[in-house]
Design an enzyme around this catalytic site. Structure first.
Site, mmCIF file in Angstrom:
data_model
loop_
_atom_site.group_PDB
_atom_site.id
_atom_site.type_symbol
_atom_site.label_atom_id
_atom_site.label_comp_id
_atom_site.label_asym_id
_atom_site.label_seq_id
_atom_site.Cartn_x
_atom_site.Cartn_y
_atom_site.Cartn_z
ATOM 1 N N ASP A 240 0.815 -1.224 0.000
ATOM 2 C CA ASP A 240 0.000 0.000 0.000
ATOM 3 C C ASP A 240 0.845 1.269 0.000
ATOM 4 O OD1 ASP A 240 -2.195 -1.779 0.320
ATOM 5 O OD2 ASP A 240 -1.710 -1.864 2.450
ATOM 6 N N GLY B 61 1.675 2.700 -2.769
ATOM 7 C CA GLY B 61 1.272 3.464 -3.963
ATOM 8 C C GLY B 61 2.039 3.024 -5.206
ATOM 9 N N ASN C 124 -4.378 -10.857 -3.829
ATOM 10 C CA ASN C 124 -4.455 -10.279 -2.474
ATOM 11 C C ASN C 124 -3.973 -8.829 -2.484
ATOM 12 O OD1 ASN C 124 -1.946 -11.304 -3.057
ATOM 13 N ND2 ASN C 124 -1.658 -12.338 -1.105
ATOM 14 N N HIS D 186 -3.928 -2.764 -6.556
ATOM 15 C CA HIS D 186 -3.191 -1.546 -6.916
ATOM 16 C C HIS D 186 -4.171 -0.482 -7.395
ATOM 17 C CE1 HIS D 186 0.909 -3.742 -7.458
ATOM 18 N NE2 HIS D 186 0.412 -3.825 -6.248
ATOM 19 N N GLN E 223 2.752 -5.930 -3.032
ATOM 20 C CA GLN E 223 2.901 -5.892 -1.567
ATOM 21 C C GLN E 223 4.157 -5.116 -1.176
ATOM 22 O OE1 GLN E 223 2.501 -9.959 -2.052
ATOM 23 N NE2 GLN E 223 0.461 -10.050 -1.185
ATOM 24 N N THR F 75 -7.426 -1.844 0.179
ATOM 25 C CA THR F 75 -8.029 -1.898 -1.158
ATOM 26 C C THR F 75 -8.829 -3.180 -1.339
ATOM 27 O OG1 THR F 75 -6.065 -0.746 -1.934
ATOM 28 C CG2 THR F 75 -7.461 -1.711 -3.622
ATOM 29 N N GLY G 230 -10.941 -3.684 2.761
ATOM 30 C CA GLY G 230 -11.691 -2.558 3.340
ATOM 31 C C GLY G 230 -11.355 -2.327 4.813
ATOM 32 N N ARG H 47 -6.276 0.690 7.930
ATOM 33 C CA ARG H 47 -4.840 0.391 8.005
ATOM 34 C C ARG H 47 -4.251 0.989 9.266
ATOM 35 N NH1 ARG H 47 -4.008 1.896 1.636
ATOM 36 N NH2 ARG H 47 -4.797 -0.073 0.840
HETATM 37 P P1 IMP Z 1 -2.398 -13.003 2.662
HETATM 38 O O1 IMP Z 1 -1.212 -12.804 1.800
HETATM 39 O O2 IMP Z 1 -3.678 -12.601 1.975
HETATM 40 O O3 IMP Z 1 -2.490 -14.364 3.261
HETATM 41 O O4 IMP Z 1 -2.251 -12.001 3.909
HETATM 42 C C1 IMP Z 1 -1.146 -12.108 4.795
HETATM 43 C C2 IMP Z 1 -0.790 -10.751 5.391
HETATM 44 O O5 IMP Z 1 -0.304 -9.899 4.349
HETATM 45 C C3 IMP Z 1 -1.972 -9.978 6.000
HETATM 46 O O6 IMP Z 1 -1.512 -9.191 7.087
HETATM 47 C C4 IMP Z 1 -2.431 -9.078 4.878
HETATM 48 O O7 IMP Z 1 -3.103 -7.934 5.342
HETATM 49 C C5 IMP Z 1 -1.104 -8.725 4.224
HETATM 50 N N1 IMP Z 1 -1.234 -8.408 2.799
HETATM 51 C C6 IMP Z 1 -1.328 -9.274 1.770
HETATM 52 N N2 IMP Z 1 -1.391 -8.601 0.598
HETATM 53 C C7 IMP Z 1 -1.325 -7.303 0.901
HETATM 54 C C8 IMP Z 1 -1.321 -6.099 0.114
HETATM 55 O O8 IMP Z 1 -1.362 -6.092 -1.109
HETATM 56 N N3 IMP Z 1 -1.244 -4.936 0.800
HETATM 57 C C9 IMP Z 1 -1.153 -4.898 2.141
HETATM 58 N N4 IMP Z 1 -1.153 -5.975 2.917
HETATM 59 C C10 IMP Z 1 -1.229 -7.173 2.298
#
Ligand code: IMP
Length: 328
Positions: free
Chosen positions: A9, A11, A35, A38, A171, A244, A247, A250
């Site tokens: 996140d 940007g 997951n 963007h 990520q 994103t 919801g 953060r």
């Molecule tokens: P997972 O990858 O969906 O299993 O999530 C594992 C951890 O990574 C959690 O704390 C999520 O909030 C975080 N996470 C996964 N993808 C993102 C992303 O694109 N942005 C921010 N946090 C992420």
């Protein structure tokens, strides 16, 4: 390559979109999985992209989805339609496919829902199946037939021809399965080396690695966050954000130079881009002209550059992709 320097996140979407408009990029490749959302705000419209590269805003850029990435077929097809990029997008034949069953498995895991705080999109469980060598790949999906290519071969050919290829990581460095705050991490490595491997490009071919930082640090889900602020304090500063994909609000902390320096090292960054600079210095909101950057902001940028030992090439000054100051 563009990668995240904190916990996601930062940007990256808006930085990639800006570079795609500004530089002569032939091919832009998105890594990672659904997951990661963007966000791109371009000419008044907001896109929350889960699979399509953020470089889509420039219609002359070809788009690709990496071999190491994971897609959900229905979501990908819808996104291709929404962005109108069907004629210029290719999915590597080896990209993995996430099924509903993977999301169901994650939703029934207390460890993932409670401890890890997963986005529960099925990404980690699809990775498990990939490792077990039972996962379906893009080449096995009839609906994707019209989009398939050997993307690694194409990217390497373009590099041979000295055409510019942009790799969009997902990520952030500290959500890396290896270098992050385990077990509060995602299910893949999120550093530059890993994204190269996801695409199928060797390390000697990389020209620039741009680490994206935000002017404050956010984190969705549990895990360490140095200097974490209360929700009230974050709200007072105007730093409250929502995930994103999920919801969820953060968690927020001030800009962390020590963490940023570690990200620069882990990714062998050649430059950094800093987004949301207007959240720290409201007077730069919407600014695009580098010659009008206030002295105080210039001093801050110089301080960051000397601490990180790499140049700052871009400052985000608003949500719109084009609201940015280019210093590169
Ligand atoms: P997972 O990858 O969906 O299993 O999530 C594992 C951890 O990574 C959690 O704390 C999520 O909030 C975080 N996470 C996964 N993808 C993102 C992303 O694109 N942005 C921010 N946090 C992420």
């Amino acid at each position: 390559m563009v990668v995240g320097g904190f916990f996601g996140d930062e940007g990256k979407g808006r930085v990639v979109a800006y570079l795609a408009l500004r530089r002569s990029i032939s091919l832009a490749i998105r890594c990672g999985a659904i997951n990661a959302g963007h966000t791109v705000v371009y000419r008044g419209r907001t896109w929350k992209l889960r699979s399509v590269p953020s470089a889509f805003v420039n219609p002359s850029v070809e788009l690709g989805i990496a071999a190491g990435s994971l897609v959900r077929v229905d979501a990908l097809l819808k996104e291709i339609e929404d962005t109108g990029c069907a004629g210029r997008l290719c999915v590597d034949i080896r990209a993995g496919v996430i099924e509903e069953e993977h999301a169901l498995r994650e939703r029934s895991s207390e460890h993932l829902t409670k401890t890890v705080g997963s986005t529960l999109q099925g990404v980690g469980e699809a990775m498990v199946d990939r490792v077990r060598r039972v996962l379906r790949l893009a080449r096995d999906v009839p609906e994707l037939r019209g989009y398939l290519c050997d993307l690694s071969e194409r990217a390497n050919e373009y590099l041979d021809e000295e055409r510019e290829v942009l790799v969009e990581g997902t990520q952030g460095t500290f959500l890396s399965l290896y270098h992050g705050t385990y077990p509060y991490v995602t299910s893949r490595d999120t550093t530059a080396s890993a994204f190269l491997s996801e695409v199928g490009i060797g390390p000697k071919r990389v020209g620039d690695v741009i680490v994206v930082l935000k002017s404050y640090v956010t984190r969705v889900g549990p895990g360490p966050l140095r200097g974490e602020l209360s929700f009230e304090e974050a709200a007072r500063l105007g730093w409250v954000e929502y995930g994103t994909v999920t919801g969820r609000p953060r968690r927020v902390a001030p800009f962390d130079l020590e963490l940023a320096r570690k990200a620069v090292v882990l990714n062998s960054a050649t430059a950094v881009a800093i987004t949301k600079v207007d959240a720290l210095f409201p007077e730069v909101r919407g600014l695009r002209d580098p010659s009008r950057l206030p002295r105080m902001v210039r001093d801050w940028v110089e301080h960051v550059e000397s601490a990180l030992r790499v140049p700052v090439i871009m400052l985000g000054t608003g949500e719109e992709v084009e609201d940015a100051v280019y210093l590169g």
